[in-house]
Design an enzyme around this catalytic site. Structure first.
Site, mmCIF file in Angstrom:
data_model
loop_
_atom_site.group_PDB
_atom_site.id
_atom_site.type_symbol
_atom_site.label_atom_id
_atom_site.label_comp_id
_atom_site.label_asym_id
_atom_site.label_seq_id
_atom_site.Cartn_x
_atom_site.Cartn_y
_atom_site.Cartn_z
ATOM 1 N N LYS A 283 0.839 -1.198 0.000
ATOM 2 C CA LYS A 283 0.000 0.000 0.000
ATOM 3 C C LYS A 283 0.874 1.249 0.000
ATOM 4 O O LYS A 283 1.908 1.301 0.657
ATOM 5 C CB LYS A 283 -0.911 0.002 1.223
ATOM 6 C CG LYS A 283 -1.980 -1.093 1.187
ATOM 7 C CD LYS A 283 -2.928 -0.992 2.357
ATOM 8 C CE LYS A 283 -4.041 -2.018 2.254
ATOM 9 N NZ LYS A 283 -4.992 -1.914 3.395
ATOM 10 N N HIS B 271 -7.200 -13.617 1.258
ATOM 11 C CA HIS B 271 -7.011 -13.069 2.600
ATOM 12 C C HIS B 271 -7.022 -14.166 3.660
ATOM 13 O O HIS B 271 -6.423 -14.009 4.729
ATOM 14 C CB HIS B 271 -8.088 -12.022 2.889
ATOM 15 C CG HIS B 271 -7.516 -10.732 3.402
ATOM 16 N ND1 HIS B 271 -6.617 -9.976 2.676
ATOM 17 C CD2 HIS B 271 -7.685 -10.074 4.581
ATOM 18 C CE1 HIS B 271 -6.280 -8.908 3.381
ATOM 19 N NE2 HIS B 271 -6.903 -8.943 4.525
ATOM 20 N N ARG C 102 -3.536 -15.168 4.019
ATOM 21 C CA ARG C 102 -2.793 -14.117 4.742
ATOM 22 C C ARG C 102 -3.067 -14.227 6.240
ATOM 23 O O ARG C 102 -2.145 -14.142 7.057
ATOM 24 C CB ARG C 102 -3.211 -12.756 4.203
ATOM 25 C CG ARG C 102 -2.482 -11.556 4.799
ATOM 26 C CD ARG C 102 -2.800 -10.331 3.949
ATOM 27 N NE ARG C 102 -2.534 -9.069 4.610
ATOM 28 C CZ ARG C 102 -1.346 -8.460 4.640
ATOM 29 N NH1 ARG C 102 -0.303 -9.020 4.060
ATOM 30 N NH2 ARG C 102 -1.201 -7.293 5.237
ATOM 31 N N TYR D 236 -4.305 -10.548 15.528
ATOM 32 C CA TYR D 236 -3.958 -11.954 15.387
ATOM 33 C C TYR D 236 -3.556 -12.570 16.722
ATOM 34 O O TYR D 236 -3.692 -13.775 16.914
ATOM 35 C CB TYR D 236 -2.831 -12.123 14.366
ATOM 36 C CG TYR D 236 -3.247 -11.730 12.969
ATOM 37 C CD1 TYR D 236 -4.043 -12.561 12.194
ATOM 38 C CD2 TYR D 236 -2.876 -10.504 12.434
ATOM 39 C CE1 TYR D 236 -4.448 -12.193 10.924
ATOM 40 C CE2 TYR D 236 -3.270 -10.126 11.165
ATOM 41 C CZ TYR D 236 -4.059 -10.979 10.424
ATOM 42 O OH TYR D 236 -4.460 -10.606 9.174
#
Length: 299
Positions: free
Chosen positions: A172, A244, A247, A279
């Site tokens: 990004k 995702h 990921r 996470y």
């Protein structure tokens, strides 16, 4: 609005997808203001913006409304737009400074057990076809590096160094980071580069992109998503699998095995460790479950 979009694209260096999302959100806001006769930005009040924020969660004529996360994103776009306008002298005050988006319920990311990951990879591609070699390399790479799908399909061949087992990823805001590539992913990518990509490339007009579609052009995000869906179906997985998901699984499995959260932050390309810490909630829940089912005096 155009000046603000140029500001976030050029001066702040936000990614093209992020700028596009801001453009859509602000177009929604401008249309709402116009419908209520608020044609001059200087005449917009805090109450107007608060009313707009409430309207985002109200059902439309078809009974649909924005989710909490989407509504909050729109409000953030409006807040930053008005802050910019006030700083540039376009308005005397910032009427959005006290308007806050609604709290978003925190949802834990879904991670696959490693056994499901193994089955997914084993069913990801036929080693006898160029497309199969590509699919195996793609799935191994996504799980082996934790990259976003946009980062993976945006790779050029020269970004990968299989001798050093590294890859340069552009994330990004066009920020680059160097990631390690595990041996399983490296082996799959080597097989694709030697036997898969040379067969696909002549079908197209020539591109430096690493992952190619069956016509020799760059593989799209939608096609990469389809690769995972097909692999999940062949593996017999009943849960939804997306790029995702891999990921999330990458990050969760690293933390479960003792990786430092700040190292995982760097690998994922998160600007703030706060984003990565969600996470750790997953791993704490896992520890709690194991404790509850294993310790003789846990309950």
């Amino acid at each position: 609005m155009a000046g603000y979009l140029d500001h976030i694209a050029i001066e702040r260096g936000l990614a093209a997808n992020t700028v596009a999302a801001y453009r859509r959100d602000l177009a929604r806001y401008v249309a709402w203001c116009d419908s209520r006769g608020r044609l001059d930005i200087g005449g917009i009040t805090e109450n107007d913006i608060a009313d707009f924020a409430v309207s985002l969660r109200a059902p439309d004529a078809d009974g649909r409304s924005l989710g909490a996360a989407s509504a909050a994103r729109v409000v953030v776009a409006v807040r930053t737009f008005h802050r910019f306008a006030a700083r540039e002298g376009q308005t005397a005050i910032d009427p959005a400074r006290h308007v806050r988006p609604s709290a978003i319920p925190r949802r834990l990311p879904k991670a696959l057990p490693y056994e499901d990951i193994r089955r997914l990879i084993e069913n990801s591609g036929d080693a006898d076809t160029p497309e199969g070699l590509r699919d195996r390399a793609l799935v191994e790479f996504l799980y082996g590096t934790g990259t976003r799908i946009s980062e993976a399909v945006g790779l050029d061949v020269d970004d990968v160094d299989l001798e050093e087992l590294t890859v340069i990823v552009t994330g990004k805001g066009d920020k680059q980071r160097i990631l390690p590539v595990g041996e399983f992913a490296a082996d799959a990518m080597s097989a694709y580069l030697v036997r898969g990509r040379p067969a696909l490339a002549p079908r197209g007009r020539g591109t430096p992109r690493l992952f190619l579609n069956s016509r020799g052009g760059p593989l799209s995000r939608q096609s990469a998503y389809a690769v995972l869906q097909q692999a999940a179906a062949r593996a017999g997985l009943t849960v939804a699998v997306s790029p995702h998901t891999l990921r999330h699984s990458f990050a969760t499995h690293l933390l479960e095995r003792g990786a430092d959260v700040r190292v995982v932050q760097e690998l994922l390309g998160h600007a703030s460790v706060t984003t990565t810490q969600i996470y750790t909630m997953v791993t704490v829940d896992t520890l709690r479950e194991v404790y509850a089912t294993s310790h003789p005096r846990a309950r």
